[in-house]
Scaffold this active site. Structure first.
Site, short mmCIF file in Angstrom:
data_model
loop_
_atom_site.label_atom_id
_atom_site.label_comp_id
_atom_site.label_asym_id
_atom_site.label_seq_id
_atom_site.Cartn_x
_atom_site.Cartn_y
_atom_site.Cartn_z
N SER A 114 -30.60 18.64 -46.20
CA SER A 114 -31.45 18.55 -45.80
C SER A 114 -32.26 19.41 -45.09
O SER A 114 -32.29 20.66 -45.88
CB SER A 114 -31.70 16.78 -45.68
OG SER A 114 -32.74 15.90 -46.46
N ASP A 173 -31.46 13.20 -56.60
CA ASP A 173 -32.27 13.38 -55.81
C ASP A 173 -33.59 13.11 -55.36
O ASP A 173 -34.02 13.44 -56.01
CB ASP A 173 -31.15 14.82 -54.85
CG ASP A 173 -31.10 15.01 -53.78
OD1 ASP A 173 -31.71 14.46 -52.97
OD2 ASP A 173 -30.38 15.87 -53.95
N HIS A 224 -28.95 11.82 -53.07
CA HIS A 224 -28.71 12.74 -51.60
C HIS A 224 -27.68 13.41 -51.50
O HIS A 224 -27.74 14.43 -50.11
CB HIS A 224 -30.36 12.12 -51.21
CG HIS A 224 -30.90 13.63 -50.15
ND1 HIS A 224 -31.31 14.12 -50.23
CD2 HIS A 224 -30.93 12.90 -48.88
CE1 HIS A 224 -31.92 15.74 -49.80
NE2 HIS A 224 -31.68 14.50 -48.00
#
EC number: 3.4.11.5
Length: 299
Positions: A109, A249, A276
């Protein structure tokens, strides 16, 4: 095989960075250094990657400044919490652990954006990079958040918008609506695993970094990073890169496409049953894919 675990802190200016090493840094194999998301989260939700050390490859986790076991600085303002600060912290950690001459990097991320920016500087010891569920820019991220929010059940986004406009994003109604998005696009497992929850608790124990740089939620980015991008530096990444993402995601294909288009040596693996956090949602396959990529760096 049995692996050792060591924890400690290294000095970073006036502060300290907490780290954990699984395996032996003197094994002769380049360690995998793991940069967590947020910014303002902790290493906890990525701890499953320590299993890669069972193959003889050391794995380094760390908590970025401001959270977890690292120094907390709740009185520091937005001018302190910068991308440069976290790039310097990563460089300092690599040097302090004595691995800067040979390592691989995995960023998840926000950590993937941080890792991409680090890699674009062409550090001589970097052998390869995994960019996991990371957007190439926050403007792209925000555009795609609207797409995902528009697909939520009727009334959910209306609730979110109402509380965002009123500044009441800590209300029960907002948090309930937020959870609807998170269950679809952040972690699809029920119940949420303990290690995933641990990082959430750490953020809310000290939200200084997350609220300052990101904002109140994954999809309402109003912090200092809202205009930040690493798109322009992608062509400068000169090591092999593995992209990973989940089919569901919040880091949608559109947010990651610039990495695929602009990084010279790149491949992309999509995890069909994940959102995610594929390393939690499909852990065996994720480890196998990452392990295969890392083994290829040594070929």
């Amino acid at each position: 095989m049995a692996v050792t675990t060591a924890r400690g802190r290294v000095r970073f200016g006036e502060w300290q960075t907490w780290y954990r090493v699984t395996g032996d840094l003197d094994s002769g194999r380049p360690p995998l250094v793991v940069a967590h998301g947020g910014p303002g989260s902790t290493h906890d939700y990525l701890l499953g990657l320590a299993a890669l050390a069972e193959e003889g490859r050391p794995v380094v986790h760390y908590d970025q400044l401001g959270n977890g076991g690292s120094s907390h600085l709740p009185d520091r303002g937005a001018d302190f919490w910068t991308v440069s600060l976290f790039l310097d912290e990563l460089d300092n950690l690599l040097s302090a652990l004595g691995v800067s001459d040979g390592y691989a990097l995995l960023g998840h991320s926000w950590g993937g954006m941080l890792a991409a920016r680090h890699a674009a500087g062409r550090p001589p010891g970097l052998r390869g990079l995994v960019i996991a569920s990371s957007p190439a820019s926050y403007p792209l991220w925000l555009r795609e958040m609207k797409v995902l929010r528009d697909r939520l059940p009727p009334g959910v986004d209306d609730t979110l918008l109402r509380h965002e406009a009123a500044g009441t994003t800590e209300s029960h109604a907002y948090l309930k609506a937020m959870r609807c998005f998170y269950d679809r696009h952040v972690c699809r497992l029920k119940p949420w695993p303990r290690e995933f929850m641990a990082s959430f608790y750490e953020i809310y124990n000290d939200p200084t970094v997350y609220f300052t740089m990101n904002g109140p939620t994954e999809f309402h980015v109003v912090g200092t990073l809202r205009d930040w991008s690493v798109v322009e530096c992608c062509p400068d990444i000169a090591v092999p890169v593995l992209l990973t993402s989940g089919r569901h995601d919040e880091a949608t294909p559109a947010t990651m496409q610039p990495f695929a288009d602009l990084i010279p040596d790149v491949r992309w693996e999509v995890f069909e049953e994940s959102s995610h956090v594929p390393h939690i949602e499909e852990p065996e396959r994720f480890r196998a894919v990452v392990s295969g990529f890392l083994d290829g760096l040594l070929a």
